[in-house]
Write a protein that holds these residues in place. Structure first.
Motif, PDB file in Angstrom:
ATOM      1  N   LYS A  51      13.709  79.674 -28.372  1.00 25.45           N
ATOM      2  CA  LYS A  51      12.894  79.926 -27.171  1.00 25.45           C
ATOM      3  C   LYS A  51      13.260  78.970 -26.045  1.00 25.45           C
ATOM      4  CE  LYS A  51       8.123  79.298 -25.583  1.00 25.45           C
ATOM      5  NZ  LYS A  51       6.714  79.057 -25.990  1.00 25.45           N
ATOM      6  N   ARG A  52      13.429  77.703 -26.366  1.00 28.68           N
ATOM      7  CA  ARG A  52      13.752  76.704 -25.345  1.00 28.68           C
ATOM      8  C   ARG A  52      15.111  76.985 -24.708  1.00 28.68           C
ATOM      9  NH1 ARG A  52      16.420  71.890 -25.422  1.00 28.68           N
ATOM     10  NH2 ARG A  52      15.757  70.282 -23.919  1.00 28.68           N
ATOM     11  N   ALA A  53      16.091  77.358 -25.522  1.00 29.75           N
ATOM     12  CA  ALA A  53      17.421  77.674 -24.994  1.00 29.75           C
ATOM     13  C   ALA A  53      17.368  78.911 -24.101  1.00 29.75           C
ATOM     14  CB  ALA A  53      18.400  77.893 -26.143  1.00 29.75           C
ATOM     15  N   LEU A  54      16.559  79.889 -24.485  1.00 29.05           N
ATOM     16  CA  LEU A  54      16.383  81.079 -23.654  1.00 29.05           C
ATOM     17  C   LEU A  54      15.730  80.706 -22.329  1.00 29.05           C
ATOM     18  CD1 LEU A  54      16.439  84.150 -23.218  1.00 29.05           C
ATOM     19  CD2 LEU A  54      14.273  84.288 -24.489  1.00 29.05           C
ATOM     20  N   PHE A  55      14.769  79.800 -22.400  1.00 30.20           N
ATOM     21  CA  PHE A  55      14.104  79.331 -21.190  1.00 30.20           C
ATOM     22  C   PHE A  55      15.085  78.631 -20.258  1.00 30.20           C
ATOM     23  CE2 PHE A  55      11.437  76.048 -19.018  1.00 30.20           C
ATOM     24  CZ  PHE A  55      10.646  76.920 -18.276  1.00 30.20           C
ATOM     25  N   LEU A  56      15.925  77.765 -20.801  1.00 31.83           N
ATOM     26  CA  LEU A  56      16.913  77.062 -19.984  1.00 31.83           C
ATOM     27  C   LEU A  56      17.896  78.044 -19.353  1.00 31.83           C
ATOM     28  CD1 LEU A  56      17.575  74.010 -22.319  1.00 31.83           C
ATOM     29  CD2 LEU A  56      16.682  73.889 -19.981  1.00 31.83           C
ATOM     30  N   ALA A  57      18.327  79.028 -20.127  1.00 34.23           N
ATOM     31  CA  ALA A  57      19.239  80.039 -19.580  1.00 34.23           C
ATOM     32  C   ALA A  57      18.552  80.835 -18.475  1.00 34.23           C
ATOM     33  CB  ALA A  57      19.713  80.975 -20.689  1.00 34.23           C
ATOM     34  N   SER A  58      17.269  81.110 -18.648  1.00 32.38           N
ATOM     35  CA  SER A  58      16.497  81.830 -17.631  1.00 32.38           C
ATOM     36  C   SER A  58      16.378  81.002 -16.361  1.00 32.38           C
ATOM     37  CB  SER A  58      15.099  82.160 -18.170  1.00 32.38           C
ATOM     38  OG  SER A  58      15.171  82.998 -19.307  1.00 32.38           O
ATOM     39  N   LEU A  59      16.124  79.709 -16.512  1.00 30.93           N
ATOM     40  CA  LEU A  59      16.029  78.817 -15.349  1.00 30.93           C
ATOM     41  C   LEU A  59      17.331  78.801 -14.559  1.00 30.93           C
ATOM     42  CD1 LEU A  59      14.202  75.517 -16.435  1.00 30.93           C
ATOM     43  CD2 LEU A  59      13.491  77.125 -14.655  1.00 30.93           C
ATOM     44  N   ARG A  60      18.430  78.676 -15.275  1.00 33.73           N
ATOM     45  CA  ARG A  60      19.733  78.615 -14.604  1.00 33.73           C
ATOM     46  C   ARG A  60      20.034  79.927 -13.877  1.00 33.73           C
ATOM     47  NH1 ARG A  60      21.069  75.792 -19.635  1.00 33.73           N
ATOM     48  NH2 ARG A  60      21.423  73.581 -19.154  1.00 33.73           N
ATOM     49  N   ARG A  61      19.714  81.039 -14.507  1.00 38.78           N
ATOM     50  CA  ARG A  61      19.954  82.328 -13.844  1.00 38.78           C
ATOM     51  C   ARG A  61      19.054  82.463 -12.613  1.00 38.78           C
ATOM     52  NH1 ARG A  61      22.350  87.023 -13.625  1.00 38.78           N
ATOM     53  NH2 ARG A  61      21.203  88.953 -13.248  1.00 38.78           N
ATOM     54  N   TYR A  62      17.812  82.061 -12.732  1.00 38.51           N
ATOM     55  CA  TYR A  62      16.896  82.123 -11.590  1.00 38.51           C
ATOM     56  C   TYR A  62      17.429  81.281 -10.436  1.00 38.51           C
ATOM     57  CZ  TYR A  62      12.644  81.556  -8.810  1.00 38.51           C
ATOM     58  OH  TYR A  62      11.731  81.523  -7.781  1.00 38.51           O
ATOM     59  N   ALA A  63      17.935  80.096 -10.742  1.00 36.59           N
ATOM     60  CA  ALA A  63      18.481  79.230  -9.698  1.00 36.59           C
ATOM     61  C   ALA A  63      19.677  79.885  -9.021  1.00 36.59           C
ATOM     62  CB  ALA A  63      18.874  77.878 -10.286  1.00 36.59           C
ATOM     63  N   ASP A  64      20.566  80.475  -9.816  1.00 36.02           N
ATOM     64  CA  ASP A  64      21.737  81.147  -9.246  1.00 36.02           C
ATOM     65  C   ASP A  64      21.326  82.323  -8.359  1.00 36.02           C
ATOM     66  OD1 ASP A  64      23.410  79.369 -10.539  1.00 36.02           O
ATOM     67  OD2 ASP A  64      23.862  80.720 -12.214  1.00 36.02           O
ATOM     68  N   LYS A  65      20.330  83.084  -8.814  1.00 35.95           N
ATOM     69  CA  LYS A  65      19.849  84.210  -8.017  1.00 35.95           C
ATOM     70  C   LYS A  65      19.163  83.721  -6.743  1.00 35.95           C
ATOM     71  CE  LYS A  65      18.012  87.797  -9.979  1.00 35.95           C
ATOM     72  NZ  LYS A  65      17.100  88.649 -10.783  1.00 35.95           N
ATOM     73  N   SER A  66      18.487  82.579  -6.818  1.00 36.03           N
ATOM     74  CA  SER A  66      17.827  82.023  -5.642  1.00 36.03           C
ATOM     75  C   SER A  66      18.850  81.624  -4.593  1.00 36.03           C
ATOM     76  CB  SER A  66      16.978  80.815  -6.030  1.00 36.03           C
ATOM     77  OG  SER A  66      15.915  81.198  -6.888  1.00 36.03           O
TER      78      SER A  66
END
Length: 198
Positions: A51-66
């Motif tokens: 779950k934590r690794a998925l969360f980190l991957a989600s954060l990074r993708r959100y930042a890139d999309k931002s």
């Protein structure tokens, strides 16, 4: 040989972002993630980790999309300064509009998870830096064209605008028609005024 993936990882991350953003990291269950992404736990964890690794991957993708979103908003202006104004006004409207209660995923994470998790804290910090890096070239070009005052360093001004927008997103979660947001937005726009002295 391992089984081939039967899902689009980016699409799954986008749905995971929405779930984490809506619910918060700690309150999200594995069942929530299975339901929101449409992918069972075994396949999720095989692709992303726990779950934590998925969360980190989600954060990074959100930042890139931002960052991509920032470039898109800046491009809407007829010149660099107009692009910066458009970016700030759109972000300001988001902070008082119907979706304001969600805030910003990065800001939410900075408050909920980052203080207790060094790796998440590092990702959030790097993400904020990426947002500032996305603004800085347009600020420099606007200053070069005489459209924005040179009294503030472009790098520092970019950082200031990121912090201001993040602050507005936090305030907007509790103040639906906040005078704080409106006054902060006016101040930010004033920083983009060109030099008046010869």
């Amino acid at each position: 040989m391992g089984r081939p993936k039967t899902f689009d990882e980016d699409a799954v991350l986008d749905r995971a972002i929405d779930q984490f953003w809506t619910t918060g990291y700690h309150a999200v269950s594995v069942r929530d993630l299975e339901t929101s992404t449409g992918v069972l736990k075994g396949s999720l964890y095989a692709a992303f980790g726990d779950k934590r690794a998925l969360f980190l991957a989600s954060l990074r993708r959100y930042a890139d999309k931002s960052v991509t979103d920032i470039h898109g908003l800046l491009a809407k202006g007829s010149n660099p300064r107009a692009g910066l104004e458009h970016y700030l006004r759109v972000r300001g409207k988001e902070c008082i509009g119907p979706t304001r209660i969600r805030g910003c995923f990065l800001a939410n994470t900075a408050a909920e998870v980052a203080p207790h998790d060094p790796e998440v804290r590092a990702v959030v910090g790097q993400s904020f830096a990426k947002l500032a890096d996305a603004l800085e070239p347009t600020l420099r070009e606007a200053q070069k064209q005489g459209l924005v005052s040179r009294r503030h360093d472009a790098h520092e001004l970019a950082a200031h605008l990121v912090v201001l927008v993040q602050g507005m997103s936090v305030v907007g979660k509790t103040e639906p028609d906040s005078t704080l947001i409106r006054s902060s937005l006016r101040f930010a726009l004033s920083l983009l005024e060109p030099d008046t002295s010869p």
